[in-house]
Design a protein around this motif. Structure first.
Motif, PDB file in Angstrom:
ATOM      1  N   ARG A 131      60.360   9.050  32.214  1.00 29.23           N
ATOM      2  CA  ARG A 131      60.924   7.693  32.157  1.00 29.23           C
ATOM      3  C   ARG A 131      60.372   6.777  33.091  1.00 29.23           C
ATOM      4  NH1 ARG A 131      64.784   6.306  29.407  1.00 29.23           N
ATOM      5  NH2 ARG A 131      65.344   8.236  28.889  1.00 29.23           N
ATOM      6  N   GLU A 132      59.992   7.367  34.351  1.00 31.13           N
ATOM      7  CA  GLU A 132      59.482   6.401  35.274  1.00 31.13           C
ATOM      8  C   GLU A 132      58.149   5.708  34.662  1.00 31.13           C
ATOM      9  OE1 GLU A 132      58.326  10.610  36.458  1.00 31.13           O
ATOM     10  OE2 GLU A 132      60.170   9.374  35.706  1.00 31.13           O
ATOM     11  N   GLU A 318      61.945  -2.403  28.815  1.00 31.33           N
ATOM     12  CA  GLU A 318      62.096  -1.419  29.655  1.00 31.33           C
ATOM     13  C   GLU A 318      63.977  -1.768  29.594  1.00 31.33           C
ATOM     14  OE1 GLU A 318      60.832  -0.137  34.202  1.00 31.33           O
ATOM     15  OE2 GLU A 318      61.276  -2.213  33.659  1.00 31.33           O
ATOM     16  N   ARG A 319      64.193  -2.618  30.088  1.00 31.98           N
ATOM     17  CA  ARG A 319      65.603  -2.927  30.012  1.00 31.98           C
ATOM     18  C   ARG A 319      66.342  -2.314  28.820  1.00 31.98           C
ATOM     19  NH1 ARG A 319      67.428  -9.120  30.963  1.00 31.98           N
ATOM     20  NH2 ARG A 319      65.883  -8.801  32.577  1.00 31.98           N
ATOM     21  N   THR A 321      65.581   0.386  26.906  1.00 36.32           N
ATOM     22  CA  THR A 321      65.725   1.815  27.269  1.00 36.32           C
ATOM     23  C   THR A 321      66.585   2.415  27.920  1.00 36.32           C
ATOM     24  OG1 THR A 321      63.820   1.887  28.832  1.00 36.32           O
ATOM     25  CG2 THR A 321      62.961   1.849  26.536  1.00 36.32           C
ATOM     26  N   ARG A 322      67.094   1.409  29.034  1.00 35.65           N
ATOM     27  CA  ARG A 322      68.362   1.934  29.920  1.00 35.65           C
ATOM     28  C   ARG A 322      69.568   1.694  29.094  1.00 35.65           C
ATOM     29  NH1 ARG A 322      66.059  -1.374  34.907  1.00 35.65           N
ATOM     30  NH2 ARG A 322      64.138  -0.190  35.565  1.00 35.65           N
ATOM     31  N   SER A 329      66.402   6.584  20.773  1.00 31.40           N
ATOM     32  CA  SER A 329      65.693   5.541  21.250  1.00 31.40           C
ATOM     33  C   SER A 329      64.692   5.160  20.392  1.00 31.40           C
ATOM     34  CB  SER A 329      64.754   6.320  22.347  1.00 31.40           C
ATOM     35  OG  SER A 329      64.064   7.511  21.844  1.00 31.40           O
ATOM     36  N   ARG A 399      73.612   4.742  30.316  1.00 35.48           N
ATOM     37  CA  ARG A 399      72.899   5.394  29.046  1.00 35.48           C
ATOM     38  C   ARG A 399      73.827   6.188  28.556  1.00 35.48           C
ATOM     39  NH1 ARG A 399      67.973   5.296  28.672  1.00 35.48           N
ATOM     40  NH2 ARG A 399      67.691   7.364  27.617  1.00 35.48           N
TER      41      ARG A 399
END
Length: 402
Positions: A131-132, A318-319, A321-322, A329, A399
């Protein structure tokens, strides 16, 4: 902070990167060839813009009927099969004597199948990378799009000069075949991310669930509308500068590549939320210069600077996916991709219509004003939401919640 070399050390990332790059190059080479062919046949800025971005309109149909398949098909088979279909459709568009209506029918078929590609590819990326590393991996894929646009439009321009628009279409078909081969040979066989059969009803239900959150709605609108209007400006490069359109597209790709490189690799997490709206304002502002109908040097500069602002999409992705659970997803990112492409197609149609009534330069200026207005409105809404939140909370949906 993760580095570019780290994502390429993950075995399946490289073939995913290469297959996507081949398809991106194919789309650019073939799109420029078809747009030029249609413009030479009809002299219509509207039809030329739709030839370049028309498949995106079919994404809207696919997003409302087929998108549930993005998490319910084996990723390798889906990516390879769609690439093979693209190759066949592109080769068919090169047939001598093919009516313009038939070429657009094939474009619709291509766009309909393409509505799955974004969800499958980016959902698979979410599985492959930690994830990072998602933002960095997404940045690399965006950078490949920029590089392939530079190479693709440059190659397309050369093919148009040396061969013909049909030669560019055949080159695009060959690149699609290469993308299919890379997907089949490089990706491992994976099970679908979600169980059940894909259907239009399931697509509608999941779309409604994704759209039910105000936070997700703002992210989707930020990803779709401001950028889509600027792509409408780009759809007029052929009628604005018929002999230099490839150069203008390449300059836009250079700017996009620069923005994605800086934002994806060097912007710290604490700055990301604050940079998204200013980057989208940068995307639109340079096109206001087109009210002056600038010559080629100033147009090249404005387009290159503008395209740096496309990096805002990385921050909004990125926002996003959170805000969604892992098992959806692919659908969520596919909805982003399909909605984005659909807005691009609608904006291309709007741009072409405005250019028919006025001029390409006037149409670009009007679309840039619209993009700036939407960006300002969404940013103001986001600021009000943050101010109304309790101190110490984050204005994101967890999430695990819908």
């Amino acid at each position: 902070m993760p580095r570019y070399r780290d994502v390429f050390r993950i075995p399946e990332f490289t073939p995913l990167f290469l297959s996507g790059s081949a398809q991106s190059a194919a789309q650019n080479v073939a799109g420029l060839g078809l747009a030029t062919l249609v413009y030479r046949s009809t002299g219509s800025p509207l039809l030329s813009a739709l030839a370049l971005f028309g498949p995106a309109l079919a994404q809207l149909v696919g997003a409302t009927t087929l998108l549930s398949a993005a998490d319910r098909l084996p990723p390798r088979a889906a990516l390879g099969g769609v690439a093979l279909l693209f190759a066949a459709v592109t080769a068919a568009q090169a047939l001598p004597g093919l009516p313009v209506a038939a070429a657009f029918a094939l474009l619709f078929l291509q766009g309909l199948a393409g509505s799955l590609v974004g969800g499958v590819r980016y959902g698979l990326l979410n599985e492959i990378l930690p994830r990072e590393s998602f933002l960095l991996g997404r940045s690399v894929l965006n950078m490949s799009v920029g590089v392939c646009q530079i190479a693709g439009f440059a190659t397309g321009g050369v093919l148009l000069a040396w061969l013909s628009p049909r030669g560019a279409l055949l080159a695009g078909a060959a690149l699609y075949l290469a993308g299919a081969l890379l997907a089949y040979r490089g990706l491992s066989a994976r099970a679908p991310r979600a169980a059940g059969r894909p259907s239009p009803a399931e697509t509608w239900r999941t779309n409604a669930r994704l759209w039910s959150s105000p936070a997700r709605r703002r992210v989707y609108l930020s990803l779709w509308v401001p950028n889509g209007l600027i792509v409408g400006c780009e759809s007029l490069f052929v009628p604005y500068a018929p002999e230099r359109a490839g150069l203008l597209f390449s300059c836009a790709a250079v700017g996009m590549l620069a923005g994605d490189t800086v934002v994806g690799r060097f912007v710290p997490p604490a700055w990301r939320a604050r940079l998204a709206a200013p980057l989208q304002a940068l995307l639109a502002a340079p096109y206001l210069l087109f009210v002056l109908r600038p010559g080629l040097p100033l147009a090249v500069l404005a387009i290159t600077v503008s395209a740096v602002g496309y990096a805002a999409s990385l921050l909004y992705q990125e926002r996003l996916t959170r805000l969604v659970p892992d098992e959806l997803s692919g659908h969520a990112l596919g909805l982003h991709a399909s909605g984005m492409l659909a807005l691009q197609g609608l904006s291309a149609a709007l741009a072409g219509g405005l250019a028919q009534l006025s001029s390409p330069a006037t149409a670009m200026t009007l679309l840039a004003c619209g993009s700036l207005a939407v960006t300002a409105s969404l940013a103001a809404r986001e600021r009000r939401t943050r101010k109304s939140a309790e101190p110490g909370t984050v204005n994101l949906v967890p999430r695990s919640r819908w």
